[in-house]
Design a protein around this motif. Structure first.
Motif, short mmCIF file in Angstrom:
data_model
loop_
_atom_site.label_atom_id
_atom_site.label_comp_id
_atom_site.label_asym_id
_atom_site.label_seq_id
_atom_site.Cartn_x
_atom_site.Cartn_y
_atom_site.Cartn_z
N SER A 1 0.84 -1.20 0.00
CA SER A 1 0.00 0.00 0.00
C SER A 1 0.88 1.26 0.00
O SER A 1 0.53 2.25 -0.64
CB SER A 1 -0.95 0.00 1.19
OG SER A 1 -0.23 0.00 2.40
N ALA A 2 2.02 1.20 0.68
CA ALA A 2 2.92 2.34 0.69
C ALA A 2 3.52 2.56 -0.70
O ALA A 2 3.73 3.70 -1.13
CB ALA A 2 4.02 2.15 1.72
N MET B 1 3.01 5.90 -2.95
CA MET B 1 4.16 6.62 -3.50
C MET B 1 3.96 6.89 -4.99
O MET B 1 4.23 7.99 -5.47
CB MET B 1 5.44 5.81 -3.27
CG MET B 1 6.71 6.60 -3.54
SD MET B 1 8.18 5.71 -3.05
CE MET B 1 8.45 4.75 -4.52
N ARG B 2 3.46 5.88 -5.72
CA ARG B 2 3.19 6.08 -7.14
C ARG B 2 2.10 7.13 -7.35
O ARG B 2 2.23 8.02 -8.20
CB ARG B 2 2.75 4.76 -7.79
CG ARG B 2 3.85 3.78 -8.05
CD ARG B 2 3.40 2.67 -8.99
NE ARG B 2 2.16 2.03 -8.59
CZ ARG B 2 2.07 0.95 -7.81
NH1 ARG B 2 3.17 0.41 -7.33
NH2 ARG B 2 0.89 0.43 -7.52
#
Length: 87
Positions: free
Chosen positions: A6-7, A11-12
């Motif tokens: 999920s991080a 970030m994307r």
């Protein structure tokens, strides 16, 4: 570096949104600069048309959250005042 899936996704997403926000801000700045150049040159009719484009662009930027609503309204108001006071 992100530790979770999920991080990674966040970030994307934030990188994509950052690019979009930068391009919108750049466009707003370009429109504002060209408007002020028209005012400086004394082309009041062209400046009035340009003001409509700027107002629309600021409204769209505020709607999508690129700039705050109050900031957009303040800038539109000040630009309109400059047109009203132009000789």
């Amino acid at each position: 570096m992100p530790n979770t899936k999920s991080a990674e996704r966040r970030m994307r997403n934030s990188a994509r949104k950052h690019l979009h926000n930068r391009s919108m801000n750049s466009r707003l700045h370009t429109l504002e600069t060209s408007y002020l150049q028209l005012l400086g040159a004394g082309k009041k009719e062209d400046a009035a048309r340009s003001l409509q484009l700027i107002s629309s662009a600021f409204d769209k930027a505020a709607k999508s959250g690129v700039v705050h609503r109050a900031t957009a309204n303040r800038k539109k108001s000040r630009l309109a005042l400059r047109l009203a006071h132009a000789k």
